[in-house]
Design a protein around this motif. Structure first.
Motif, PDB file in Angstrom:
ATOM      1  N   SER A  23     -30.353   7.492 -21.592  1.00 56.04           N
ATOM      2  CA  SER A  23     -29.469   6.718 -20.724  1.00 56.04           C
ATOM      3  C   SER A  23     -29.104   5.404 -21.398  1.00 56.04           C
ATOM      4  O   SER A  23     -29.868   4.862 -22.199  1.00 56.04           O
ATOM      5  N   LEU A 245     -26.773  10.150 -14.588  1.00 53.46           N
ATOM      6  CA  LEU A 245     -25.548   9.484 -14.136  1.00 53.46           C
ATOM      7  C   LEU A 245     -25.430   9.491 -12.615  1.00 53.46           C
ATOM      8  O   LEU A 245     -24.716   8.679 -12.034  1.00 53.46           O
ATOM      9  N   ASN A 250     -28.442   4.018 -12.478  1.00 50.22           N
ATOM     10  CA  ASN A 250     -27.448   4.029 -13.549  1.00 50.22           C
ATOM     11  C   ASN A 250     -26.270   3.110 -13.251  1.00 50.22           C
ATOM     12  O   ASN A 250     -25.498   2.773 -14.147  1.00 50.22           O
ATOM     13  N   THR A 252     -23.509   3.712 -11.753  1.00 47.46           N
ATOM     14  CA  THR A 252     -22.266   4.409 -12.066  1.00 47.46           C
ATOM     15  C   THR A 252     -21.153   3.903 -11.159  1.00 47.46           C
ATOM     16  O   THR A 252     -21.344   3.785  -9.946  1.00 47.46           O
ATOM     17  N   LEU A 256     -16.337   7.193 -10.423  1.00 41.22           N
ATOM     18  CA  LEU A 256     -16.923   8.123 -11.393  1.00 41.22           C
ATOM     19  C   LEU A 256     -18.056   8.905 -10.756  1.00 41.22           C
ATOM     20  O   LEU A 256     -18.185  10.121 -10.980  1.00 41.22           O
ATOM     21  N   LEU A 257     -18.882   8.247  -9.956  1.00 42.97           N
ATOM     22  CA  LEU A 257     -19.982   8.943  -9.286  1.00 42.97           C
ATOM     23  C   LEU A 257     -19.441  10.042  -8.379  1.00 42.97           C
ATOM     24  O   LEU A 257     -19.961  11.166  -8.366  1.00 42.97           O
ATOM     25  N   HIS A 316     -12.823   1.841 -16.140  1.00 39.85           N
ATOM     26  CA  HIS A 316     -14.132   1.601 -15.531  1.00 39.85           C
ATOM     27  C   HIS A 316     -14.126   0.294 -14.740  1.00 39.85           C
ATOM     28  O   HIS A 316     -14.669   0.232 -13.633  1.00 39.85           O
ATOM     29  N   GLU A 326     -16.275   9.903 -18.371  1.00 38.69           N
ATOM     30  CA  GLU A 326     -17.454   9.487 -19.123  1.00 38.69           C
ATOM     31  C   GLU A 326     -17.992  10.715 -19.836  1.00 38.69           C
ATOM     32  O   GLU A 326     -17.698  11.851 -19.455  1.00 38.69           O
TER      33      GLU A 326
END
Length: 366
Positions: A23, A245, A250, A252, A256-257, A316, A326
């Protein structure tokens, strides 16, 4: 009854479970250590002057628990390079294409500096990153898409465990000749920079090539049953990256998550549009535009990053649901909801134990 427990590499490194987690997020690495796994912090996206404080902070939180650091050291980059100079030499057609994408998608320039807006990869950068990593207390140093003999020799001399990620038997033999302690057999299912051989085909070949040295299986692994399968193929553990992720640790970006939670394995693809080298990512409208008819071929590394790095940072920063992407592997199917590393680790261990028990039952019924 068989239970998931430490293998030889786990005993060497001082961890409970044969689950290795890559990570970029320090919070993930700390949580993995607390849950009995071995966290490997990716520092390929950090400037050398930022690495020392990052390491100091994480080591304070780990309080002696072991961890590793991963660097990306691709060949073929210039000895010295600055992003301004590389940008000035970019082909006009590629610049026009990307400007057209920004206009089409209404993507504004990023406001925050990042590795992708200020740097390009070069041998000088790798040297400086390596010096910072060698000065750390990391128990292990891993190298991805590239290897440097001097780094391996110096890391071993400093008492660090050395690991090389490989995508083919040819790469494995090169790493073994340099004396690395362990190999990660990273199949094509993996997120990020990856090769063409699938995980189930690659792992047995790397185990054979390693001739007794530890091998970890990587690529598309997101469940405990796959961890158990890795052991069945002769690996001493599994290396997971994409799964984390989905962890809150993380951090995120929300868009994106959501994309990752909704994605299936076939929502990932290998593209050169991110870095100039083959890289598996979760697709987006930005990535699809590079795959479309009439799009130019992506430039080599580091030119492609100089061309689009600011756009990657912008999508992002602005959390653009349509554009954000990603590096992510086919194990994205295992991300089904936001969660935590502790829950993920507990689930992996329980699933692995269930798979081992089922295997025992299957074999005893013969």
């Amino acid at each position: 009854m068989m239970q998931l427990g430490p293998t030889a590499i786990c005993r060497e490194l001082g961890v409970r479970y044969p689950i290795f987690g890559f990570s970029h997020a320090p919070d993930v690495i700390v949580a993995l250590a607390e849950a009995g796994g071995f966290g490997v912090l990716g520092l390929a996206r950090e400037m050398p002057e930022d690495i020392a404080p990052i390491i100091a902070a994480i080591e304070k939180r780990l309080a002696g628990k072991p961890y590793g650091i991963d660097l990306m050291l691709p060949a073929g980059v210039p000895r010295h390079a600055d992003i301004g100079g590389v940008r000035e030499a970019l082909p006009a057609g590629h610049v026009e294409f990307v400007e057209g994408l920004r206009e089409r998608f209404g993507l504004a320039a990023p406001t925050r500096p990042s590795f992708f807006t200020t740097q390009v990869r070069s041998e000088a950068l790798f040297d400086a990153q390596s010096e910072a990593v060698l000065a750390s207390n990391a128990r292990a140093v891993a190298t991805a898409i590239g290897i440097r003999p001097e780094l391996i020799a110096r890391a071993k001399a400093a008492g660090k465990y050395t690991i090389s990620l490989v995508g083919s038997p040819r790469h494995a033999h090169k790493a073994l000749a340099l004396g690395v302690d362990a190999l990660v057999a990273q199949g094509a299912d993996a997120g990020g920079h990856t090769g063409p051989i699938g995980t189930f085909s690659l792992v047995p070949q790397i185990v054979a090539a390693a001739a007794g040295r530890p091998v970890l299986a990587a690529g598309g692994i997101g469940t405990g049953a796959q961890v158990a399968a890795s052991l069945a193929m002769g690996a001493q553990g599994a290396w997971l990256g994409t799964l984390w992720l989905g962890a809150l640790e993380n951090h995120t970006p929300p868009a994106l998550l959501k994309k990752l939670v909704e994605a299936n394995s076939d929502d990932t693809l290998v593209t050169r549009a991110h870095s100039g080298k083959p890289c598996r990512v979760v697709r987006s409208a930005w990535i699809d535009a590079w795959q479309a008819s009439g799009a130019p071929a992506p430039l080599p590394m580091p030119q492609q990053q100089a061309l689009t790095g600011a756009d990657f940072s912008a999508m992002h920063e602005y959390d653009r649901a349509d554009l954000i992407y990603e590096a992510a592997g086919q194990s994205v199917f295992a991300i089904d909801a936001p969660t935590t590393v502790a829950v993920q680790m507990a689930t992996l261990v329980a699933q692995a134990n269930a798979a081992l028990a089922a295997l025992e039952t299957t074999l005893s019924a013969r």
